[in-house]
Write a protein that holds these residues in place. Structure first.
Motif, PDB file in Angstrom:
ATOM      1  N   VAL A  65       1.758   0.826  -1.987  1.00  0.00           N
ATOM      2  CA  VAL A  65       3.123   0.430  -1.593  1.00  0.00           C
ATOM      3  C   VAL A  65       2.922  -0.975  -1.309  1.00  0.00           C
ATOM      4  N   MET A  66       3.852  -1.859  -1.717  1.00  0.00           N
ATOM      5  CA  MET A  66       3.808  -3.376  -1.812  1.00  0.00           C
ATOM      6  C   MET A  66       5.641  -3.581  -1.145  1.00  0.00           C
ATOM      7  N   GLY A  67       5.382  -3.891   0.125  1.00  0.00           N
ATOM      8  CA  GLY A  67       6.659  -4.116   0.771  1.00  0.00           C
ATOM      9  C   GLY A  67       7.188  -2.861   1.119  1.00  0.00           C
ATOM     10  N   ASP A  68       8.209  -2.564   0.746  1.00  0.00           N
ATOM     11  CA  ASP A  68       9.110  -1.240   0.777  1.00  0.00           C
ATOM     12  C   ASP A  68       9.105  -0.557  -0.510  1.00  0.00           C
ATOM     13  N   ARG A  69       8.202  -0.866  -1.549  1.00  0.00           N
ATOM     14  CA  ARG A  69       8.149  -0.268  -2.841  1.00  0.00           C
ATOM     15  C   ARG A  69       7.011   0.281  -3.271  1.00  0.00           C
ATOM     16  N   ALA A  70       7.000   1.605  -3.775  1.00  0.00           N
ATOM     17  CA  ALA A  70       5.903   2.314  -4.365  1.00  0.00           C
ATOM     18  C   ALA A  70       5.678   1.984  -5.798  1.00  0.00           C
ATOM     19  N   LEU A  71       4.339   1.730  -6.195  1.00  0.00           N
ATOM     20  CA  LEU A  71       4.016   0.827  -7.641  1.00  0.00           C
ATOM     21  C   LEU A  71       3.849   1.918  -8.624  1.00  0.00           C
ATOM     22  N   GLY A  72       3.323   3.199  -8.249  1.00  0.00           N
ATOM     23  CA  GLY A  72       2.935   4.100  -9.201  1.00  0.00           C
ATOM     24  C   GLY A  72       2.144   5.033  -8.594  1.00  0.00           C
ATOM     25  N   VAL A  73       1.528   6.148  -9.501  1.00  0.00           N
ATOM     26  CA  VAL A  73       0.624   7.109  -9.093  1.00  0.00           C
ATOM     27  C   VAL A  73      -0.300   7.057 -10.178  1.00  0.00           C
ATOM     28  N   THR A  74      -1.600   6.854  -9.583  1.00  0.00           N
ATOM     29  CA  THR A  74      -2.998   7.088 -10.362  1.00  0.00           C
ATOM     30  C   THR A  74      -3.541   8.349  -9.974  1.00  0.00           C
ATOM     31  N   ASP A  75      -4.221   8.863 -11.235  1.00  0.00           N
ATOM     32  CA  ASP A  75      -5.007  10.020 -11.095  1.00  0.00           C
ATOM     33  C   ASP A  75      -6.408   9.559 -11.352  1.00  0.00           C
TER      34      ASP A  75
ATOM     35  N   ARG B  97     -12.651   7.084 -13.749  1.00  0.00           N
ATOM     36  CA  ARG B  97     -11.481   6.903 -14.624  1.00  0.00           C
ATOM     37  C   ARG B  97     -10.185   6.939 -13.986  1.00  0.00           C
ATOM     38  N   HIS B  98      -9.357   5.982 -14.233  1.00  0.00           N
ATOM     39  CA  HIS B  98      -8.121   5.832 -13.688  1.00  0.00           C
ATOM     40  C   HIS B  98      -6.983   6.047 -14.585  1.00  0.00           C
ATOM     41  N   GLU B  99      -6.055   6.948 -14.406  1.00  0.00           N
ATOM     42  CA  GLU B  99      -5.052   7.464 -15.251  1.00  0.00           C
ATOM     43  C   GLU B  99      -3.844   6.883 -14.620  1.00  0.00           C
ATOM     44  N   ILE B 100      -3.327   6.064 -15.227  1.00  0.00           N
ATOM     45  CA  ILE B 100      -1.787   5.530 -14.639  1.00  0.00           C
ATOM     46  C   ILE B 100      -1.038   5.324 -15.678  1.00  0.00           C
ATOM     47  N   PRO B 101       0.289   5.980 -15.645  1.00  0.00           N
ATOM     48  CA  PRO B 101       0.840   6.805 -14.742  1.00  0.00           C
ATOM     49  C   PRO B 101       0.097   8.217 -14.846  1.00  0.00           C
ATOM     50  N   ALA B 102       0.016   8.915 -13.567  1.00  0.00           N
ATOM     51  CA  ALA B 102      -0.808  10.138 -13.684  1.00  0.00           C
ATOM     52  C   ALA B 102      -0.027  11.122 -14.403  1.00  0.00           C
ATOM     53  N   ASN B 103      -0.751  11.986 -15.129  1.00  0.00           N
ATOM     54  CA  ASN B 103      -0.112  12.763 -16.021  1.00  0.00           C
ATOM     55  C   ASN B 103       0.070  14.204 -15.146  1.00  0.00           C
TER      56      ASN B 103
ATOM     57  N   MET C 162      -9.788  -4.930  -3.764  1.00  0.00           N
ATOM     58  CA  MET C 162      -9.017  -5.757  -4.650  1.00  0.00           C
ATOM     59  C   MET C 162     -10.383  -6.193  -5.723  1.00  0.00           C
ATOM     60  N   THR C 163     -11.354  -5.195  -5.932  1.00  0.00           N
ATOM     61  CA  THR C 163     -12.418  -5.310  -6.650  1.00  0.00           C
ATOM     62  C   THR C 163     -11.964  -5.445  -8.154  1.00  0.00           C
ATOM     63  N   PRO C 164     -12.823  -5.726  -9.163  1.00  0.00           N
ATOM     64  CA  PRO C 164     -12.728  -5.220 -10.499  1.00  0.00           C
ATOM     65  C   PRO C 164     -12.188  -3.720 -10.723  1.00  0.00           C
ATOM     66  N   THR C 165     -12.787  -2.817 -10.050  1.00  0.00           N
ATOM     67  CA  THR C 165     -12.474  -1.506 -10.103  1.00  0.00           C
ATOM     68  C   THR C 165     -11.659  -1.019  -9.280  1.00  0.00           C
ATOM     69  N   SER C 166     -10.876  -1.655  -8.649  1.00  0.00           N
ATOM     70  CA  SER C 166      -9.828  -1.279  -7.383  1.00  0.00           C
ATOM     71  C   SER C 166      -8.510  -0.744  -8.148  1.00  0.00           C
ATOM     72  N   LEU C 167      -7.929   0.080  -7.394  1.00  0.00           N
ATOM     73  CA  LEU C 167      -6.733   0.780  -7.720  1.00  0.00           C
ATOM     74  C   LEU C 167      -5.330  -0.026  -7.608  1.00  0.00           C
ATOM     75  N   SER C 168      -5.361  -0.677  -6.545  1.00  0.00           N
ATOM     76  CA  SER C 168      -4.040  -1.259  -6.227  1.00  0.00           C
ATOM     77  C   SER C 168      -3.739  -2.543  -7.116  1.00  0.00           C
ATOM     78  N   PRO C 169      -4.550  -3.109  -7.772  1.00  0.00           N
ATOM     79  CA  PRO C 169      -4.421  -4.304  -8.484  1.00  0.00           C
ATOM     80  C   PRO C 169      -4.090  -3.629 -10.075  1.00  0.00           C
ATOM     81  N   GLU C 170      -4.605  -2.394 -10.210  1.00  0.00           N
ATOM     82  CA  GLU C 170      -4.224  -1.702 -11.675  1.00  0.00           C
ATOM     83  C   GLU C 170      -2.603  -1.365 -11.662  1.00  0.00           C
ATOM     84  N   GLN C 171      -2.384  -0.804 -10.461  1.00  0.00           N
ATOM     85  CA  GLN C 171      -1.103  -0.281 -10.142  1.00  0.00           C
ATOM     86  C   GLN C 171      -0.026  -1.365 -10.133  1.00  0.00           C
ATOM     87  N   ALA C 172      -0.405  -2.637  -9.623  1.00  0.00           N
ATOM     88  CA  ALA C 172       0.566  -3.771  -9.700  1.00  0.00           C
ATOM     89  C   ALA C 172       0.538  -4.123 -11.099  1.00  0.00           C
TER      90      ALA C 172
END
Length: 304
Positions: A185-195, A214-220, A272-282
């Motif tokens: 969530v960024m502010g009041d907005r959800a960015l996506g869903v990762t599997d 392995r991160h799958e976005i958008p999640a299936n 917020m590392t190279p393998t982190s999830l939130s930067p990928e969703q952004a």
């Protein structure tokens, strides 16, 4: 970056917690991104002299890249409030609530969000007997990054033998089977869903080692599940009183449909590392890492 954007940013990282190495990685990545975005950046490894160092640096904004105890549990946020320097991520109360897993669960239950049953128990009792019927999970009540996680499988004959480093009181919660999903969530907005796809448990190594998951976005997943994750993450963010960026983790048992979606916890300072999830969703939403970090700086404030 507009003329109104603060120019000097202190990226506070490291610190004394069990997640020090992760924090240093997060801090270095964010510092580089903020320099790319045009900010004057000073990197600060948080120690006992943090107040004096911040007074010397005199930043316009603090980018809080700390993880774990003292860094995301309301403690250092209180220091920033005392100094009256705007800082990124959540404030004192939201940080303290989210870091205390049991109290956060109480908030989630009050907000009508789905969680599993849990108890706080003495470490000695957990090592002597099953304090709930297996399968269950044992973990510290106030750590992150899957530090100190024990899974007791169904049919286990004996309780887990906990490391001496575990706190005197731990959380024991019903094991939630299924897929690992997460939403930023960024502010009041959800960015996506990762599997999050791993060969086993999504543990510390799977989170931070290259190739660990392995991160799958958008999640299936069915649209109903995707939409629920997005809505639940915003509701959790709001219920805790978070600001800036947070990330909420879920488990989903496909066999049970929507009833199998369980909220695990909300992280007020996602990695917020190279393998982190939130930067990928952004990035999935079209936002570069530099722009994502810059947004957090521009969103920074104090609770006062």
């Amino acid at each position: 970056m507009s003329d109104k954007t603060p120019r000097k940013v202190a990226v506070v990282m490291g610190g004394p917690s069990a997640e020090r190495d992760v924090s240093l990685s997060t801090g270095r990545e964010c510092a580089a991104a903020l320099r790319e975005a045009g900010f004057d950046v000073v990197e600060l490894d948080a120690g006992a002299d943090i107040v004096a160092r911040l007074r010397d640096i005199a930043p316009d904004v603090i980018f809080n890249a700390l993880h774990g105890r003292w860094g995301e549990d309301g403690c250092v946020q209180g220091v920033f409030e005392w100094l009256q320097i705007p800082y990124t991520h959540s404030g004192v109360l939201a940080s303290a609530l989210a870091m205390d897993k049991q109290r956060a669960k109480d908030v989630f239950v009050s907000a009508g969000l789905p969680v599993v049953n849990s108890v706080i128990a003495k470490k000695a009792d957990v090592a002597l007997r099953h304090v709930m019927a297996p399968p269950y999970v044992v973990k510290p009540n106030n750590e992150g990054s899957s530090v100190g996680i024990y899974i007791v499988n169904e049919g286990a004959n004996s309780p887990p033998q906990l490391a001496e480093s575990m706190p005197d009181e731990v959380m024991v919660e019903t094991y939630a089977p299924g897929r690992e999903l997460t939403t930023t969530v960024m502010g009041d907005r959800a960015l996506g869903v990762t599997d999050i796809i791993t060969d086993g448990w999504y543990d510390y190594e799977a989170k931070y080692a290259t190739g660990g998951s392995r991160h799958e976005i958008p999640a299936n997943v069915p649209q109903e599940i995707y939409d629920a994750c997005m809505a639940f993450a915003v509701r959790a963010h709001t219920a805790l009183g978070c600001r800036g960026v947070s990330r909420t983790d879920f488990r989903w048992d496909e066999a049970r449909g929507l009833d199998g979606l369980i909220l695990l916890e909300t992280n007020t300072q996602p990695g917020m590392t190279p393998t982190s999830l939130s930067p990928e969703q952004a990035a999935h939403c079209g936002m570069s890492f530099a722009a994502f970090c810059a947004w957090m700086v521009e969103d920074a404030s104090c609770d006062r």
